[in-house]
Design a protein around this motif. Structure first.
Motif, PDB file in Angstrom:
ATOM      1  N   GLN A  31       0.837  -1.192   0.000  1.00 25.36           N
ATOM      2  CA  GLN A  31       0.000   0.000   0.000  1.00 25.36           C
ATOM      3  C   GLN A  31       0.883   1.258   0.000  1.00 25.36           C
ATOM      4  OE1 GLN A  31      -3.658  -0.088   2.320  1.00 25.36           O
ATOM      5  NE2 GLN A  31      -3.164  -2.192   2.923  1.00 25.36           N
ATOM      6  N   PHE A  32       0.250   2.392   0.146  1.00 21.50           N
ATOM      7  CA  PHE A  32       0.955   3.673   0.054  1.00 21.50           C
ATOM      8  C   PHE A  32       0.620   4.559   1.245  1.00 21.50           C
ATOM      9  CE2 PHE A  32       0.243   2.007  -4.113  1.00 21.50           C
ATOM     10  CZ  PHE A  32       1.450   2.197  -4.770  1.00 21.50           C
ATOM     11  N   TRP A  33       1.613   5.351   1.648  1.00 21.24           N
ATOM     12  CA  TRP A  33       1.360   6.413   2.610  1.00 21.24           C
ATOM     13  C   TRP A  33       0.878   7.617   1.826  1.00 21.24           C
ATOM     14  CZ3 TRP A  33       0.755   5.275   7.361  1.00 21.24           C
ATOM     15  CH2 TRP A  33       1.511   4.278   7.963  1.00 21.24           C
ATOM     16  N   VAL A  34      -0.255   8.150   2.206  1.00 17.85           N
ATOM     17  CA  VAL A  34      -0.772   9.386   1.623  1.00 17.85           C
ATOM     18  C   VAL A  34      -0.919  10.349   2.799  1.00 17.85           C
ATOM     19  CG1 VAL A  34      -2.627  10.487   0.347  1.00 17.85           C
ATOM     20  CG2 VAL A  34      -1.956   8.148  -0.217  1.00 17.85           C
ATOM     21  N   VAL A  35      -0.239  11.484   2.711  1.00 16.53           N
ATOM     22  CA  VAL A  35      -0.264  12.447   3.812  1.00 16.53           C
ATOM     23  C   VAL A  35      -1.005  13.700   3.382  1.00 16.53           C
ATOM     24  CG1 VAL A  35       1.115  13.883   5.367  1.00 16.53           C
ATOM     25  CG2 VAL A  35       1.893  11.578   4.785  1.00 16.53           C
ATOM     26  N   ALA A  36      -2.055  14.009   4.148  1.00 19.01           N
ATOM     27  CA  ALA A  36      -2.767  15.277   3.979  1.00 19.01           C
ATOM     28  C   ALA A  36      -2.105  16.259   4.942  1.00 19.01           C
ATOM     29  CB  ALA A  36      -4.242  15.116   4.316  1.00 19.01           C
ATOM     30  N   GLN A  37      -1.586  17.341   4.399  1.00 14.14           N
ATOM     31  CA  GLN A  37      -0.854  18.309   5.205  1.00 14.14           C
ATOM     32  C   GLN A  37      -1.548  19.669   5.098  1.00 14.14           C
ATOM     33  OE1 GLN A  37       3.197  20.027   4.043  1.00 14.14           O
ATOM     34  NE2 GLN A  37       3.739  18.443   5.554  1.00 14.14           N
ATOM     35  N   ILE A  38      -1.852  20.262   6.238  1.00 13.94           N
ATOM     36  CA  ILE A  38      -2.487  21.571   6.268  1.00 13.94           C
ATOM     37  C   ILE A  38      -1.536  22.541   6.953  1.00 13.94           C
ATOM     38  CG2 ILE A  38      -4.456  22.919   7.096  1.00 13.94           C
ATOM     39  CD1 ILE A  38      -6.105  20.295   6.968  1.00 13.94           C
ATOM     40  N   THR A  64      -7.414  25.758   0.981  1.00 14.99           N
ATOM     41  CA  THR A  64      -6.367  26.594   0.381  1.00 14.99           C
ATOM     42  C   THR A  64      -4.998  26.364   1.008  1.00 14.99           C
ATOM     43  OG1 THR A  64      -6.795  28.450   1.881  1.00 14.99           O
ATOM     44  CG2 THR A  64      -8.016  28.399  -0.216  1.00 14.99           C
ATOM     45  N   LYS A  65      -4.953  25.672   2.154  1.00 12.75           N
ATOM     46  CA  LYS A  65      -3.667  25.391   2.812  1.00 12.75           C
ATOM     47  C   LYS A  65      -3.307  23.913   2.764  1.00 12.75           C
ATOM     48  CE  LYS A  65      -3.889  29.359   5.532  1.00 12.75           C
ATOM     49  NZ  LYS A  65      -3.804  30.253   6.394  1.00 12.75           N
ATOM     50  N   LEU A  66      -4.035  23.154   1.935  1.00  7.61           N
ATOM     51  CA  LEU A  66      -3.857  21.707   1.856  1.00  7.61           C
ATOM     52  C   LEU A  66      -2.808  21.315   0.822  1.00  7.61           C
ATOM     53  CD1 LEU A  66      -4.830  18.754   2.494  1.00  7.61           C
ATOM     54  CD2 LEU A  66      -6.430  19.055   0.593  1.00  7.61           C
ATOM     55  N   SER A  67      -1.882  20.465   1.248  1.00 12.92           N
ATOM     56  CA  SER A  67      -0.952  19.781   0.347  1.00 12.92           C
ATOM     57  C   SER A  67      -1.136  18.291   0.587  1.00 12.92           C
ATOM     58  CB  SER A  67       0.504  20.157   0.647  1.00 12.92           C
ATOM     59  OG  SER A  67       0.727  21.517   0.406  1.00 12.92           O
ATOM     60  N   ILE A  68      -0.951  17.499  -0.453  1.00 17.14           N
ATOM     61  CA  ILE A  68      -1.052  16.045  -0.323  1.00 17.14           C
ATOM     62  C   ILE A  68       0.158  15.438  -1.024  1.00 17.14           C
ATOM     63  CG2 ILE A  68      -2.435  13.982  -0.741  1.00 17.14           C
ATOM     64  CD1 ILE A  68      -4.874  15.838  -1.075  1.00 17.14           C
ATOM     65  N   ALA A  69       0.775  14.462  -0.369  1.00 19.57           N
ATOM     66  CA  ALA A  69       1.900  13.752  -0.967  1.00 19.57           C
ATOM     67  C   ALA A  69       1.727  12.261  -0.700  1.00 19.57           C
ATOM     68  CB  ALA A  69       3.218  14.247  -0.393  1.00 19.57           C
ATOM     69  N   ALA A  70       2.375  11.454  -1.517  1.00 19.47           N
ATOM     70  CA  ALA A  70       2.274   9.997  -1.380  1.00 19.47           C
ATOM     71  C   ALA A  70       3.638   9.353  -1.541  1.00 19.47           C
ATOM     72  CB  ALA A  70       1.304   9.440  -2.413  1.00 19.47           C
ATOM     73  N   ALA A  71       3.789   8.200  -0.877  1.00 22.63           N
ATOM     74  CA  ALA A  71       5.023   7.414  -0.975  1.00 22.63           C
ATOM     75  C   ALA A  71       4.665   5.945  -0.779  1.00 22.63           C
ATOM     76  CB  ALA A  71       6.023   7.842   0.097  1.00 22.63           C
ATOM     77  N   PRO A  72       5.416   5.046  -1.424  1.00 20.29           N
ATOM     78  CA  PRO A  72       5.204   3.623  -1.157  1.00 20.29           C
ATOM     79  C   PRO A  72       5.415   3.337   0.334  1.00 20.29           C
ATOM     80  CG  PRO A  72       6.645   3.930  -3.047  1.00 20.29           C
ATOM     81  CD  PRO A  72       6.468   5.277  -2.406  1.00 20.29           C
ATOM     82  N   THR A  83       1.969  25.902  -7.274  1.00 21.22           N
ATOM     83  CA  THR A  83       2.565  25.115  -8.345  1.00 21.22           C
ATOM     84  C   THR A  83       4.070  24.971  -8.109  1.00 21.22           C
ATOM     85  OG1 THR A  83       0.908  25.984  -9.858  1.00 21.22           O
ATOM     86  CG2 THR A  83       2.825  24.936 -10.836  1.00 21.22           C
ATOM     87  N   GLY A  84       4.566  23.752  -8.288  1.00 23.15           N
ATOM     88  CA  GLY A  84       5.995  23.503  -8.173  1.00 23.15           C
ATOM     89  C   GLY A  84       6.511  23.432  -6.745  1.00 23.15           C
ATOM     90  N   ALA A  85       5.622  23.456  -5.748  1.00 23.27           N
ATOM     91  CA  ALA A  85       6.050  23.403  -4.354  1.00 23.27           C
ATOM     92  C   ALA A  85       6.538  22.010  -4.002  1.00 23.27           C
ATOM     93  CB  ALA A  85       4.907  23.814  -3.433  1.00 23.27           C
ATOM     94  N   GLY A  86       7.508  21.938  -3.131  1.00 24.62           N
ATOM     95  CA  GLY A  86       7.991  20.660  -2.633  1.00 24.62           C
ATOM     96  C   GLY A  86       7.155  20.209  -1.456  1.00 24.62           C
ATOM     97  N   PHE A  87       7.567  19.098  -0.837  1.00 27.16           N
ATOM     98  CA  PHE A  87       6.823  18.559   0.298  1.00 27.16           C
ATOM     99  C   PHE A  87       7.814  18.098   1.345  1.00 27.16           C
ATOM    100  CE2 PHE A  87       4.743  15.276   2.754  1.00 27.16           C
ATOM    101  CZ  PHE A  87       3.494  15.824   2.999  1.00 27.16           C
ATOM    102  N   THR A  88       7.636  18.577   2.572  1.00 31.20           N
ATOM    103  CA  THR A  88       8.438  18.107   3.698  1.00 31.20           C
ATOM    104  C   THR A  88       7.505  17.848   4.870  1.00 31.20           C
ATOM    105  OG1 THR A  88       8.870  20.367   4.435  1.00 31.20           O
ATOM    106  CG2 THR A  88      10.547  19.343   3.029  1.00 31.20           C
ATOM    107  N   LEU A  89       7.832  16.845   5.633  1.00 30.67           N
ATOM    108  CA  LEU A  89       7.020  16.541   6.822  1.00 30.67           C
ATOM    109  C   LEU A  89       7.388  17.482   7.944  1.00 30.67           C
ATOM    110  CD1 LEU A  89       6.971  12.669   6.735  1.00 30.67           C
ATOM    111  CD2 LEU A  89       5.114  14.226   6.200  1.00 30.67           C
TER     112      LEU A  89
END
Length: 186
Positions: free
Chosen positions: A78-85, A157-165, A180-186
């Motif tokens: 499965q995958f980790w999907v992180v909703a980040q606000i 408007t403050k939501l980012s979502i990222a996924a990883a195996p 657009t083009g933003a990175g993702f960090t925990l």
């Protein structure tokens, strides 16, 4: 046998279907939830007079799933999907903790009733609320998370979502970002 049995199968057109069953102690019912992953499921409840019968029902459900080609998807597949606000303060406020509880409850329901996974944990730190979900289908989970956050008025408007195996929890790739083009960090 206790807890929940959650199984999946792909049909000949590669559409992911799910079936799950559990015992609802409060209502004394055996519950079967099923459908196409990503869509609102159908639910069937059966009253259970004797809790001793639950094990037999769970065993029969598991056997029927196996016979029909359904199987559990191991966490490793499965995958980790992180909703980040994004938050306004580094360590969060009482309002942010309320947002965390509300978002976790909303996402738990949204994902579960659509066969898209489970909310595993959350944390607040570094001006971010992170909600970690374990999901079998990244794209459908991302869409469901976006719909849920917007529908619950949880500051889309403050939501980012990222996924990883699952096996690569540091390999997150952005799936949605307010910039657009933003990175993702925990």
């Amino acid at each position: 046998m206790s807890g929940i049995i959650r199984t999946y199968k792909r049909d000949e057109e590669a559409v992911l279907h799910f079936r799950e069953a559990w015992y609802d102690e409060e209502f004394k019912q055996f519950v079967i939830n099923h459908g196409v992953a990503g869509h609102q499921s159908s639910t069937d409840e059966t009253d259970v007079a004797d809790e001793a019968a639950v094990d037999g029902l769970m065993t029969a459900f598991a056997a029927q799933c196996e016979e029909d080609g359904y199987a559990e998807i191991p966490e490793a597949e499965q995958f980790w999907v992180v909703a980040q606000i994004a938050l306004k303060t580094k360590d969060g406020t009482d309002r942010d903790r309320y947002l965390e509880r509300k978002a976790k409850a909303a996402l738990t329901s949204e994902l579960a009733w659509r066969g898209l996974g489970t909310v595993e944990r959350s944390d607040i730190g570094d001006s971010k609320l992170n909600i970690f979900c374990l999901c079998p289908d990244v794209n459908k989970a991302v869409n469901a998370i976006k719909v849920c956050i917007r529908g619950e008025d949880l500051d889309f408007t403050k939501l980012s979502i990222a996924a990883a195996p699952h096996a690569e929890p540091a390999a997150f790739k952005v799936k949605h970002s307010p910039k657009t083009g933003a990175g993702f960090t925990l």
